[in-house]
Design a protein around this motif. Structure first.
Motif, PDB file in Angstrom:
ATOM      1  N   ASP A   1     -17.281  15.000  14.838  1.00  0.00           N
ATOM      2  CA  ASP A   1     -15.844  15.268  14.914  1.00  0.00           C
ATOM      3  C   ASP A   1     -15.069  14.260  14.071  1.00  0.00           C
ATOM      4  N   GLY A   2     -15.466  12.995  14.147  1.00  0.00           N
ATOM      5  CA  GLY A   2     -14.805  11.965  13.370  1.00  0.00           C
ATOM      6  C   GLY A   2     -14.942  12.203  11.875  1.00  0.00           C
ATOM      7  N   LEU A   3     -16.143  12.580  11.438  1.00  0.00           N
ATOM      8  CA  LEU A   3     -16.361  12.846  10.019  1.00  0.00           C
ATOM      9  C   LEU A   3     -15.541  14.046   9.546  1.00  0.00           C
ATOM     10  N   PHE A   4     -15.415  15.037  10.419  1.00  0.00           N
ATOM     11  CA  PHE A   4     -14.619  16.221  10.080  1.00  0.00           C
ATOM     12  C   PHE A   4     -13.147  15.846   9.878  1.00  0.00           C
ATOM     13  N   VAL A   5     -12.610  15.076  10.824  1.00  0.00           N
ATOM     14  CA  VAL A   5     -11.209  14.653  10.710  1.00  0.00           C
ATOM     15  C   VAL A   5     -11.021  13.757   9.494  1.00  0.00           C
ATOM     16  N   GLU A   6     -11.988  12.885   9.230  1.00  0.00           N
ATOM     17  CA  GLU A   6     -11.900  12.005   8.069  1.00  0.00           C
ATOM     18  C   GLU A   6     -11.722  12.813   6.778  1.00  0.00           C
ATOM     19  N   SER A   7     -12.452  13.909   6.661  1.00  0.00           N
ATOM     20  CA  SER A   7     -12.351  14.730   5.449  1.00  0.00           C
ATOM     21  C   SER A   7     -10.935  15.260   5.241  1.00  0.00           C
ATOM     22  N   PHE A   8     -10.308  15.711   6.316  1.00  0.00           N
ATOM     23  CA  PHE A   8      -8.944  16.233   6.198  1.00  0.00           C
ATOM     24  C   PHE A   8      -7.963  15.130   5.818  1.00  0.00           C
ATOM     25  N   ILE A   9      -8.105  13.959   6.456  1.00  0.00           N
ATOM     26  CA  ILE A   9      -7.166  12.862   6.167  1.00  0.00           C
ATOM     27  C   ILE A   9      -7.365  12.384   4.736  1.00  0.00           C
ATOM     28  N   ALA A  10      -8.634  12.267   4.311  1.00  0.00           N
ATOM     29  CA  ALA A  10      -8.918  11.825   2.945  1.00  0.00           C
ATOM     30  C   ALA A  10      -8.319  12.775   1.924  1.00  0.00           C
ATOM     31  N   SER A  11      -8.450  14.081   2.162  1.00  0.00           N
ATOM     32  CA  SER A  11      -7.908  15.076   1.236  1.00  0.00           C
ATOM     33  C   SER A  11      -6.388  15.041   1.214  1.00  0.00           C
ATOM     34  N   PHE A  12      -5.792  14.925   2.402  1.00  0.00           N
ATOM     35  CA  PHE A  12      -4.330  14.931   2.500  1.00  0.00           C
ATOM     36  C   PHE A  12      -3.729  13.736   1.786  1.00  0.00           C
TER      37      PHE A  12
ATOM     38  N   LEU B 117      -7.770   5.773  12.286  1.00  0.00           N
ATOM     39  CA  LEU B 117      -8.971   4.998  12.605  1.00  0.00           C
ATOM     40  C   LEU B 117      -9.212   4.851  14.105  1.00  0.00           C
ATOM     41  N   PRO B 118      -8.218   4.425  14.897  1.00  0.00           N
ATOM     42  CA  PRO B 118      -8.509   4.286  16.328  1.00  0.00           C
ATOM     43  C   PRO B 118      -8.826   5.601  17.013  1.00  0.00           C
ATOM     44  N   ARG B 119      -8.234   6.689  16.546  1.00  0.00           N
ATOM     45  CA  ARG B 119      -8.518   7.991  17.148  1.00  0.00           C
ATOM     46  C   ARG B 119      -9.921   8.472  16.770  1.00  0.00           C
ATOM     47  N   ILE B 120     -10.319   8.245  15.522  1.00  0.00           N
ATOM     48  CA  ILE B 120     -11.661   8.635  15.091  1.00  0.00           C
ATOM     49  C   ILE B 120     -12.719   7.883  15.890  1.00  0.00           C
ATOM     50  N   GLN B 121     -12.413   6.626  16.251  1.00  0.00           N
ATOM     51  CA  GLN B 121     -13.340   5.844  17.061  1.00  0.00           C
ATOM     52  C   GLN B 121     -13.591   6.488  18.423  1.00  0.00           C
ATOM     53  N   ASP B 122     -12.621   7.259  18.898  1.00  0.00           N
ATOM     54  CA  ASP B 122     -12.755   7.921  20.196  1.00  0.00           C
ATOM     55  C   ASP B 122     -13.507   9.245  20.107  1.00  0.00           C
ATOM     56  N   MET B 123     -13.784   9.695  18.900  1.00  0.00           N
ATOM     57  CA  MET B 123     -14.399  11.007  18.715  1.00  0.00           C
ATOM     58  C   MET B 123     -15.920  10.909  18.613  1.00  0.00           C
TER      59      MET B 123
ATOM     60  N   ASN C 125       0.830  -1.204   0.000  1.00  0.00           N
ATOM     61  CA  ASN C 125       0.000   0.000   0.000  1.00  0.00           C
ATOM     62  C   ASN C 125       0.867   1.257   0.000  1.00  0.00           C
ATOM     63  N   ALA C 126       0.242   2.373  -0.264  1.00  0.00           N
ATOM     64  CA  ALA C 126       0.933   3.647  -0.124  1.00  0.00           C
ATOM     65  C   ALA C 126       1.289   3.858   1.341  1.00  0.00           C
ATOM     66  N   THR C 127       2.504   4.301   1.601  1.00  0.00           N
ATOM     67  CA  THR C 127       2.972   4.496   2.975  1.00  0.00           C
ATOM     68  C   THR C 127       2.085   5.448   3.759  1.00  0.00           C
ATOM     69  N   ILE C 128       1.671   6.534   3.117  1.00  0.00           N
ATOM     70  CA  ILE C 128       0.840   7.515   3.810  1.00  0.00           C
ATOM     71  C   ILE C 128      -0.550   6.945   4.123  1.00  0.00           C
ATOM     72  N   SER C 129      -1.055   6.072   3.250  1.00  0.00           N
ATOM     73  CA  SER C 129      -2.353   5.443   3.502  1.00  0.00           C
ATOM     74  C   SER C 129      -2.269   4.508   4.703  1.00  0.00           C
ATOM     75  N   ASN C 130      -1.190   3.703   4.759  1.00  0.00           N
ATOM     76  CA  ASN C 130      -1.015   2.821   5.916  1.00  0.00           C
ATOM     77  C   ASN C 130      -0.928   3.616   7.211  1.00  0.00           C
ATOM     78  N   TYR C 131      -0.190   4.706   7.163  1.00  0.00           N
ATOM     79  CA  TYR C 131      -0.047   5.535   8.360  1.00  0.00           C
ATOM     80  C   TYR C 131      -1.403   6.085   8.797  1.00  0.00           C
ATOM     81  N   ALA C 132      -2.205   6.530   7.828  1.00  0.00           N
ATOM     82  CA  ALA C 132      -3.526   7.071   8.154  1.00  0.00           C
ATOM     83  C   ALA C 132      -4.431   5.992   8.740  1.00  0.00           C
TER      84      ALA C 132
END
Length: 267
Positions: free
Chosen positions: A225-236, A215-221, A203-210
């Motif tokens: 908030d999780g959907l908001f963070v997801e948008s930034f990670i997806a774009s990045f 994922l575990p941090r979004i589960q805590d949100m 896989n792409a290294t940045i995808s694995n890192y994300a």
């Protein structure tokens, strides 16, 4: 008996882009002591520096039977806290590192061994494996992150049952409880783990890192908030040079399409 400093309880082998880290104290069923934890830390740091994915397994008849009780019983309360926090730190470098970790489980996956396995991202178990949290019977409590990681995998109610009653789970039960993701025949866990590690390493290294960090941090949100963070990670991730090349390869039909399992040429 105290650990002998000259003895290395962790083996290390680099197979191409995959690091294989073996718990190597079979005469003690790979029970983890303080010096053992430091050797795991060294191996994890090395794998992070030179591999794209890692496999964690146990030498001998067991993955890991947990905490070295002979060492633990001699500790003062503050020494126990320091030891627990060190386990948290080292296991955290696995869970929140830069590469995917796949554990290959067999025999005893007990106490601290289950806590260690829970810090990996994918768990493969042989049918011979058995899973338990006997801390209640020993008069102690989990200290290697189990109250967070194991409880989030299996659920607090299931973990409570295991700790209060001493219930021992089979490999098939562990899969149903979400403690593991794959069940394989005896002797096959490490091979299957390597296969999965190779897939992840592609896989792409940045995808694995994300995946392993977001994922575990979004589960805590909270949901929004999780959907908001997801948008930034997806774009990045989507705007990275590697993503652009991989997307172009797919559009140009140079990359395999996803197909149903068992279909020839699936990818």
């Amino acid at each position: 008996m105290a650990d002998q400093p000259a003895r290395n309880f962790v083996s290390y082998e680099l197979q191409g882009e995959i690091a294989h880290i073996g718990l190597n104290r079979p005469e003690k069923r790979n029970a983890i002591s303080d010096s053992f934890v430091e050797m795991i830390a060294d191996a994890v740091a090395r794998a992070e520096s030179e591999a794209k994915a890692a496999v964690l397994y146990g030498h001998g008849d067991h993955f890991c039977a947990g905490l070295d009780l002979a060492e633990h019983v001699k500790k003062t309360p503050i020494e126990g806290i320091r030891g627990s926090r060190r386990w948290h730190a080292v296991f955290g470098t696995i869970e929140h590192g830069t590469i995917p970790w796949i554990s290959a489980l067999h025999g005893a996956v007990v106490g601290g061994g289950l806590e260690l396995a829970a810090s990996t991202h994918i768990r493969v178990t042989e049918r011979s494996a058995f899973f338990a949290l006997p801390e209640g019977q020993r008069g102690i409590f989990v200290g290697g992150g189990g109250s967070v990681r194991v409880a989030r995998l299996a659920g607090a109610a299931r973990m409570t049952d295991m700790m209060l009653t001493g219930r021992v789970a089979t490999a098939d039960e562990a899969e149903r409880w979400n403690l593991v993701q794959y069940v394989v025949d005896t002797g096959e866990a490490r091979r299957k783990a390597h296969e999965l590690a190779l897939a992840a390493a592609g896989n792409a290294t940045i995808s694995n890192y994300a995946v392993i960090n977001a994922l575990p941090r979004i589960q805590d949100m909270a949901k929004e908030d999780g959907l908001f963070v997801e948008s930034f990670i997806a774009s990045f991730t989507a705007t990275s040079p590697e993503a652009e090349e991989r997307l172009r390869a797919f559009l140009d039909k140079r990359a395999a399409r996803v197909k149903a399992p068992g279909t020839a040429g699936g990818g």
